[in-house]
Motif scaffolding. Structure first.
Motif, PDB file in Angstrom:
ATOM      1  N   UNK A  66     -68.365  14.555  36.449  1.00 40.64           N
ATOM      2  CA  UNK A  66     -67.527  13.758  37.346  1.00 40.64           C
ATOM      3  C   UNK A  66     -68.187  12.420  37.665  1.00 40.64           C
ATOM      4  N   UNK A  67     -69.504  12.427  37.835  1.00 42.31           N
ATOM      5  CA  UNK A  67     -70.175  11.185  38.210  1.00 42.31           C
ATOM      6  C   UNK A  67     -70.200  10.177  37.066  1.00 42.31           C
ATOM      7  N   UNK A  68     -70.048  10.659  35.809  1.00 40.69           N
ATOM      8  CA  UNK A  68     -70.033   9.761  34.661  1.00 40.69           C
ATOM      9  C   UNK A  68     -68.628   9.249  34.334  1.00 40.69           C
ATOM     10  N   UNK A  69     -67.607   9.892  34.878  1.00 47.03           N
ATOM     11  CA  UNK A  69     -66.234   9.457  34.605  1.00 47.03           C
ATOM     12  C   UNK A  69     -65.915   8.252  35.483  1.00 47.03           C
ATOM     13  N   UNK A  70     -64.844   7.553  35.135  1.00 51.68           N
ATOM     14  CA  UNK A  70     -64.487   6.398  35.960  1.00 51.68           C
ATOM     15  C   UNK A  70     -63.328   6.764  36.894  1.00 51.68           C
ATOM     16  N   UNK A  71     -63.511   7.860  37.613  1.00 54.33           N
ATOM     17  CA  UNK A  71     -62.542   8.243  38.645  1.00 54.33           C
ATOM     18  C   UNK A  71     -62.753   7.346  39.861  1.00 54.33           C
ATOM     19  N   UNK A  72     -61.722   7.167  40.682  1.00 51.89           N
ATOM     20  CA  UNK A  72     -61.881   6.337  41.880  1.00 51.89           C
ATOM     21  C   UNK A  72     -62.963   6.875  42.819  1.00 51.89           C
ATOM     22  N   UNK A  73     -63.602   5.972  43.544  1.00 47.40           N
ATOM     23  CA  UNK A  73     -64.688   6.346  44.455  1.00 47.40           C
ATOM     24  C   UNK A  73     -64.204   7.314  45.533  1.00 47.40           C
ATOM     25  N   UNK A  74     -62.958   7.157  45.981  1.00 50.07           N
ATOM     26  CA  UNK A  74     -62.411   8.044  47.001  1.00 50.07           C
ATOM     27  C   UNK A  74     -62.344   9.485  46.497  1.00 50.07           C
ATOM     28  N   UNK A  75     -62.046   9.661  45.223  1.00 48.32           N
ATOM     29  CA  UNK A  75     -61.987  10.999  44.635  1.00 48.32           C
ATOM     30  C   UNK A  75     -63.388  11.592  44.545  1.00 48.32           C
ATOM     31  N   UNK A  76     -64.344  10.786  44.072  1.00 49.73           N
ATOM     32  CA  UNK A  76     -65.711  11.275  43.932  1.00 49.73           C
ATOM     33  C   UNK A  76     -66.333  11.639  45.283  1.00 49.73           C
ATOM     34  N   UNK A  77     -65.951  10.932  46.349  1.00 56.17           N
ATOM     35  CA  UNK A  77     -66.485  11.239  47.673  1.00 56.17           C
ATOM     36  C   UNK A  77     -65.968  12.572  48.195  1.00 56.17           C
ATOM     37  N   UNK A  78     -64.770  12.975  47.769  1.00 52.43           N
ATOM     38  CA  UNK A  78     -64.192  14.234  48.238  1.00 52.43           C
ATOM     39  C   UNK A  78     -64.726  15.448  47.487  1.00 52.43           C
ATOM     40  N   UNK A  79     -65.291  15.227  46.298  1.00 55.92           N
ATOM     41  CA  UNK A  79     -65.802  16.331  45.491  1.00 55.92           C
ATOM     42  C   UNK A  79     -67.127  16.800  46.076  1.00 55.92           C
ATOM     43  N   UNK A  80     -67.329  18.131  46.206  1.00 50.47           N
ATOM     44  CA  UNK A  80     -68.621  18.625  46.694  1.00 50.47           C
ATOM     45  C   UNK A  80     -69.759  18.194  45.777  1.00 50.47           C
ATOM     46  N   UNK A  81     -70.937  18.018  46.357  1.00 51.51           N
ATOM     47  CA  UNK A  81     -72.079  17.494  45.596  1.00 51.51           C
ATOM     48  C   UNK A  81     -72.473  18.391  44.432  1.00 51.51           C
ATOM     49  N   UNK A  82     -72.340  19.710  44.595  1.00 48.79           N
ATOM     50  CA  UNK A  82     -72.729  20.606  43.515  1.00 48.79           C
ATOM     51  C   UNK A  82     -71.765  20.538  42.336  1.00 48.79           C
ATOM     52  N   UNK A  83     -70.547  20.023  42.555  1.00 43.93           N
ATOM     53  CA  UNK A  83     -69.563  19.914  41.475  1.00 43.93           C
ATOM     54  C   UNK A  83     -69.645  18.569  40.741  1.00 43.93           C
ATOM     55  N   UNK A  84     -70.332  17.601  41.302  1.00 42.99           N
ATOM     56  CA  UNK A  84     -70.401  16.284  40.666  1.00 42.99           C
ATOM     57  C   UNK A  84     -71.149  16.332  39.341  1.00 42.99           C
ATOM     58  N   UNK A  85     -72.086  17.247  39.212  1.00 45.64           N
ATOM     59  CA  UNK A  85     -72.839  17.381  37.968  1.00 45.64           C
ATOM     60  C   UNK A  85     -72.188  18.317  36.975  1.00 45.64           C
ATOM     61  N   UNK A  86     -71.163  19.065  37.404  1.00 48.90           N
ATOM     62  CA  UNK A  86     -70.491  20.010  36.512  1.00 48.90           C
ATOM     63  C   UNK A  86     -69.541  19.268  35.577  1.00 48.90           C
ATOM     64  N   UNK A  87     -69.383  19.777  34.368  1.00 46.37           N
ATOM     65  CA  UNK A  87     -68.480  19.149  33.407  1.00 46.37           C
ATOM     66  C   UNK A  87     -67.052  19.559  33.719  1.00 46.37           C
ATOM     67  N   UNK A  88     -66.176  18.569  33.762  1.00 46.08           N
ATOM     68  CA  UNK A  88     -64.767  18.783  34.083  1.00 46.08           C
ATOM     69  C   UNK A  88     -63.915  18.340  32.892  1.00 46.08           C
ATOM     70  N   UNK A  89     -62.747  18.966  32.699  1.00 42.22           N
ATOM     71  CA  UNK A  89     -61.843  18.524  31.638  1.00 42.22           C
ATOM     72  C   UNK A  89     -61.093  17.266  32.065  1.00 42.22           C
ATOM     73  N   UNK A  90     -61.502  16.123  31.557  1.00 43.43           N
ATOM     74  CA  UNK A  90     -60.908  14.843  31.937  1.00 43.43           C
ATOM     75  C   UNK A  90     -60.048  14.298  30.801  1.00 43.43           C
ATOM     76  N   UNK A  91     -58.926  13.684  31.176  1.00 45.31           N
ATOM     77  CA  UNK A  91     -57.972  13.148  30.216  1.00 45.31           C
ATOM     78  C   UNK A  91     -57.718  11.687  30.546  1.00 45.31           C
TER      79      UNK A  91
END
Length: 180
Positions: A66-91
């Motif tokens: 999640x931290x490497x994707x270019x999602x909006x900052x507001x979205x990244x702030x809402x994600x729990x810290x332990x999930x920011x390093x997890x790989x997510x299916x991004x489209x």
């Protein structure tokens, strides 16, 4: 007479204490599991209520952090810290004239085609369901069981071993991969 009597051997006392701790942990896990199930059901109903059908042109899809994707900052702030390093299916998809990075449901990620127009249910930035693919039927991926995965893996390794055996028989390569 108390449960842990002085006449009991130490091993029996230890086993009883361990069993008590395991029973307490099991009860706590059941209670937490029920709470998590209720939260998931509530969030799933809110996702369904907010979803809308959109026409998307899928440009690219990846599993990335999640931290490497270019999602909006507001979205990244809402994600729990332990999930920011997890790989997510991004489209990466084109919705109208704009290009967005969306999060896909894990169940449909593999069946999303690249460089194809898709009608999908989207709730915010979350793709929940594929409704139709332009010119094709929606692929339904049958879940592979444990045994099916093992058989596929065994067939693959057996084919690789047969190919190596043919190479050795024909004398094309030695063990170091060089010609004789």
């Amino acid at each position: 007479m108390p449960i842990l009597a002085a006449s009991m051997p130490i091993a029996v006392k230890v086993i009883l204490i361990i069993l008590g701790v395991i029973i307490v942990l099991f009860a706590v896990l059941i209670i937490l599991g029920r709470k998590m199930q209720k939260k998931q059901a509530a969030s799933q109903s809110s996702i369904e209520a907010a979803s809308q059908v959109l026409s998307l042109l899928i440009i690219d899809k990846k599993r990335m952090k999640m931290k490497d994707s270019n999602l909006p900052k507001a979205v990244l702030d809402q994600v729990p810290k332990y999930m920011r390093g997890a790989k997510m299916p991004l489209v990466k998809a084109k919705v109208g004239p704009k290009i967005f990075t969306l999060i896909s449901d894990v169940k449909i990620f593999d069946s999303l085609p690249i460089k194809t127009e898709v009608k999908a249910k989207v709730s915010g930035i979350y793709i929940t369901e594929i409704i139709s693919i332009r010119g094709k039927a929606v692929p339904v991926a049958a879940p592979k069981g444990f045994r099916a995965k093992l058989v596929a893996k065994a067939n693959k390794s057996q084919a690789r071993a047969q190919q190596k055996a043919k190479e050795i028989e024909s004398g094309q390569k030695t063990s170091l991969g060089k010609k004789k």
